[in-house]
Write a protein that holds these residues in place. Structure first.
Motif, PDB file in Angstrom:
ATOM      1  N   TRP A   1       0.834  -1.205   0.000  1.00 25.56           N
ATOM      2  CA  TRP A   1       0.000   0.000   0.000  1.00 25.56           C
ATOM      3  C   TRP A   1       0.869   1.255   0.000  1.00 25.56           C
ATOM      4  CZ3 TRP A   1      -4.889   1.501  -0.752  1.00 25.56           C
ATOM      5  CH2 TRP A   1      -5.249   2.775  -0.337  1.00 25.56           C
ATOM      6  N   ARG A   2       1.871   1.265   0.849  1.00 26.62           N
ATOM      7  CA  ARG A   2       2.742   2.442   0.948  1.00 26.62           C
ATOM      8  C   ARG A   2       3.489   2.705  -0.359  1.00 26.62           C
ATOM      9  NH1 ARG A   2       3.642   0.182   6.133  1.00 26.62           N
ATOM     10  NH2 ARG A   2       5.637  -0.685   5.479  1.00 26.62           N
ATOM     11  N   ASN A   3       3.751   1.645  -1.121  1.00 28.77           N
ATOM     12  CA  ASN A   3       4.492   1.792  -2.379  1.00 28.77           C
ATOM     13  C   ASN A   3       3.604   2.123  -3.578  1.00 28.77           C
ATOM     14  OD1 ASN A   3       6.980   1.348  -1.181  1.00 28.77           O
ATOM     15  ND2 ASN A   3       6.871  -0.861  -1.490  1.00 28.77           N
ATOM     16  N   LEU A   4       2.289   2.121  -3.388  1.00 30.20           N
ATOM     17  CA  LEU A   4       1.389   2.483  -4.487  1.00 30.20           C
ATOM     18  C   LEU A   4       1.511   3.966  -4.811  1.00 30.20           C
ATOM     19  CD1 LEU A   4      -1.943   0.666  -3.537  1.00 30.20           C
ATOM     20  CD2 LEU A   4      -0.374   0.050  -5.395  1.00 30.20           C
ATOM     21  N   ALA A   5       1.232   4.300  -6.056  1.00 30.05           N
ATOM     22  CA  ALA A   5       1.190   5.705  -6.456  1.00 30.05           C
ATOM     23  C   ALA A   5       0.049   6.399  -5.719  1.00 30.05           C
ATOM     24  CB  ALA A   5       0.985   5.801  -7.959  1.00 30.05           C
ATOM     25  N   ASP A   6       0.241   7.655  -5.406  1.00 34.52           N
ATOM     26  CA  ASP A   6      -0.779   8.417  -4.668  1.00 34.52           C
ATOM     27  C   ASP A   6      -2.132   8.400  -5.366  1.00 34.52           C
ATOM     28  OD1 ASP A   6       0.912   9.008  -2.591  1.00 34.52           O
ATOM     29  OD2 ASP A   6       1.482  10.979  -3.375  1.00 34.52           O
ATOM     30  N   GLU A   7      -2.143   8.464  -6.704  1.00 32.51           N
ATOM     31  CA  GLU A   7      -3.432   8.465  -7.418  1.00 32.51           C
ATOM     32  C   GLU A   7      -4.169   7.136  -7.245  1.00 32.51           C
ATOM     33  OE1 GLU A   7      -0.286   7.628 -10.640  1.00 32.51           O
ATOM     34  OE2 GLU A   7      -0.525   9.205  -9.167  1.00 32.51           O
ATOM     35  N   ASP A   8      -3.435   6.046  -7.022  1.00 30.30           N
ATOM     36  CA  ASP A   8      -4.085   4.755  -6.776  1.00 30.30           C
ATOM     37  C   ASP A   8      -4.759   4.710  -5.408  1.00 30.30           C
ATOM     38  OD1 ASP A   8      -3.391   3.685  -9.239  1.00 30.30           O
ATOM     39  OD2 ASP A   8      -1.565   2.740  -8.486  1.00 30.30           O
ATOM     40  N   LYS A   9      -4.250   5.477  -4.469  1.00 31.48           N
ATOM     41  CA  LYS A   9      -4.775   5.466  -3.105  1.00 31.48           C
ATOM     42  C   LYS A   9      -5.959   6.420  -2.920  1.00 31.48           C
ATOM     43  CE  LYS A   9      -0.137   4.864  -1.335  1.00 31.48           C
ATOM     44  NZ  LYS A   9       0.851   5.399  -0.391  1.00 31.48           N
ATOM     45  N   ARG A  10      -6.057   7.426  -3.778  1.00 34.42           N
ATOM     46  CA  ARG A  10      -7.098   8.450  -3.639  1.00 34.42           C
ATOM     47  C   ARG A  10      -8.461   7.925  -4.046  1.00 34.42           C
ATOM     48  NH1 ARG A  10      -4.348  12.193  -7.009  1.00 34.42           N
ATOM     49  NH2 ARG A  10      -2.386  12.275  -5.955  1.00 34.42           N
ATOM     50  N   GLU A  11      -9.475   8.476  -3.406  1.00 35.24           N
ATOM     51  CA  GLU A  11     -10.875   8.192  -3.744  1.00 35.24           C
ATOM     52  C   GLU A  11     -11.152   6.696  -3.837  1.00 35.24           C
ATOM     53  OE1 GLU A  11     -12.205  10.551  -7.040  1.00 35.24           O
ATOM     54  OE2 GLU A  11     -10.968  12.251  -6.403  1.00 35.24           O
ATOM     55  N   MET A  12     -10.801   6.005  -2.782  1.00 34.36           N
ATOM     56  CA  MET A  12     -10.955   4.546  -2.739  1.00 34.36           C
ATOM     57  C   MET A  12     -12.425   4.175  -2.621  1.00 34.36           C
ATOM     58  SD  MET A  12      -9.377   1.706  -2.928  1.00 34.36           S
ATOM     59  CE  MET A  12      -7.778   2.488  -2.984  1.00 34.36           C
ATOM     60  N   ASP A  13     -12.859   3.301  -3.479  1.00 32.34           N
ATOM     61  CA  ASP A  13     -14.196   2.732  -3.393  1.00 32.34           C
ATOM     62  C   ASP A  13     -14.071   1.220  -3.582  1.00 32.34           C
ATOM     63  OD1 ASP A  13     -13.873   2.258  -6.131  1.00 32.34           O
ATOM     64  OD2 ASP A  13     -15.310   3.778  -6.749  1.00 32.34           O
ATOM     65  N   ALA A  14     -15.183   0.529  -3.513  1.00 36.65           N
ATOM     66  CA  ALA A  14     -15.163  -0.942  -3.565  1.00 36.65           C
ATOM     67  C   ALA A  14     -14.581  -1.456  -4.874  1.00 36.65           C
ATOM     68  CB  ALA A  14     -16.571  -1.491  -3.350  1.00 36.65           C
ATOM     69  N   ASN A  15     -14.954  -0.863  -5.991  1.00 42.14           N
ATOM     70  CA  ASN A  15     -14.445  -1.336  -7.288  1.00 42.14           C
ATOM     71  C   ASN A  15     -12.944  -1.112  -7.415  1.00 42.14           C
ATOM     72  OD1 ASN A  15     -16.907  -2.303  -8.220  1.00 42.14           O
ATOM     73  ND2 ASN A  15     -17.487  -0.306  -9.033  1.00 42.14           N
ATOM     74  N   LYS A  16     -12.481   0.040  -7.000  1.00 42.04           N
ATOM     75  CA  LYS A  16     -11.055   0.343  -7.077  1.00 42.04           C
ATOM     76  C   LYS A  16     -10.267  -0.587  -6.151  1.00 42.04           C
ATOM     77  CE  LYS A  16      -7.998   4.332  -7.200  1.00 42.04           C
ATOM     78  NZ  LYS A  16      -7.908   5.781  -7.009  1.00 42.04           N
ATOM     79  N   ALA A  17     -10.798  -0.839  -4.965  1.00 45.41           N
ATOM     80  CA  ALA A  17     -10.133  -1.748  -4.023  1.00 45.41           C
ATOM     81  C   ALA A  17     -10.037  -3.159  -4.618  1.00 45.41           C
ATOM     82  CB  ALA A  17     -10.880  -1.777  -2.699  1.00 45.41           C
ATOM     83  N   ARG A  18     -11.111  -3.634  -5.257  1.00 40.01           N
ATOM     84  CA  ARG A  18     -11.093  -4.955  -5.911  1.00 40.01           C
ATOM     85  C   ARG A  18      -9.983  -5.018  -6.967  1.00 40.01           C
ATOM     86  NH1 ARG A  18     -16.687  -4.835  -4.984  1.00 40.01           N
ATOM     87  NH2 ARG A  18     -17.566  -6.856  -4.447  1.00 40.01           N
ATOM     88  N   GLU A  19      -9.930  -4.007  -7.814  1.00 37.85           N
ATOM     89  CA  GLU A  19      -8.918  -3.970  -8.875  1.00 37.85           C
ATOM     90  C   GLU A  19      -7.510  -3.993  -8.290  1.00 37.85           C
ATOM     91  OE1 GLU A  19      -9.556  -0.605 -11.443  1.00 37.85           O
ATOM     92  OE2 GLU A  19     -11.653  -1.168 -11.788  1.00 37.85           O
ATOM     93  N   LEU A  20      -7.284  -3.207  -7.250  1.00 39.47           N
ATOM     94  CA  LEU A  20      -5.958  -3.155  -6.626  1.00 39.47           C
ATOM     95  C   LEU A  20      -5.586  -4.487  -5.992  1.00 39.47           C
ATOM     96  CD1 LEU A  20      -5.961   0.400  -5.016  1.00 39.47           C
ATOM     97  CD2 LEU A  20      -4.459  -0.415  -6.841  1.00 39.47           C
ATOM     98  N   MET A  21      -6.537  -5.128  -5.307  1.00 37.25           N
ATOM     99  CA  MET A  21      -6.238  -6.418  -4.671  1.00 37.25           C
ATOM    100  C   MET A  21      -5.955  -7.506  -5.704  1.00 37.25           C
ATOM    101  SD  MET A  21      -8.556  -6.560  -1.216  1.00 37.25           S
ATOM    102  CE  MET A  21     -10.037  -5.762  -1.793  1.00 37.25           C
ATOM    103  N   LEU A  22      -6.665  -7.479  -6.818  1.00 39.48           N
ATOM    104  CA  LEU A  22      -6.388  -8.462  -7.873  1.00 39.48           C
ATOM    105  C   LEU A  22      -5.006  -8.233  -8.485  1.00 39.48           C
ATOM    106  CD1 LEU A  22      -9.835  -8.807  -9.656  1.00 39.48           C
ATOM    107  CD2 LEU A  22      -8.587 -10.596  -8.420  1.00 39.48           C
TER     108      LEU A  22
END
Length: 114
Positions: free
Chosen positions: A62-83
């Motif tokens: 998580w800490r190594n993700l780009a800031d734009e990946d961490k912003r405005e987190m919702d369920a769909n974005k979280a699913r995509e990141l976890m996959l």
């Protein structure tokens, strides 16, 4: 069959495996890095655990993700990141068939029945 999802080198996952080994209850170990995380498996986990609960915002990944990946987190974005990054999933996860337990502390699995 009980399944323990985690990472081989995670200290907390090691403690959870030791507890399961000591219980005598047969279980399957699934390493999220080595065995992978498929979309159907993630959806199975999310049937019993809210997506934002499953997302580990304290991990190195998580800490190594780009800031734009961490912003405005919702369920769909979280699913995509976890996959894309299975190490973003909180661990260990113990799937008893009836429930999925997130994390581990000594004694957490004492009530598991085989």
């Amino acid at each position: 069959m009980v399944t323990l999802y985690g990472l081989r080198n995670c200290d907390t996952c090691r403690k959870a495996r030791k507890a399961m080994d000591g219980s005598g209850i047969p279980y399957q170990n699934h390493d999220l890095r080595e065995d992978g995380l498929s979309a159907p498996l993630l959806e199975h986990l999310l049937e019993k655990v809210p997506v934002l609960t499953l997302l580990n915002r304290r991990s190195t990944t998580w800490r190594n993700l780009a800031d734009e990946d961490k912003r405005e987190m919702d369920a769909n974005k979280a699913r995509e990141l976890m996959l894309a990054h299975p190490t973003l999933i909180k661990r260990p996860l113990l799937d008893t068939g009836d429930e999925i337990r997130v994390g581990y502390r000594d004694g957490d699995y004492d009530d598991i029945q085989g």
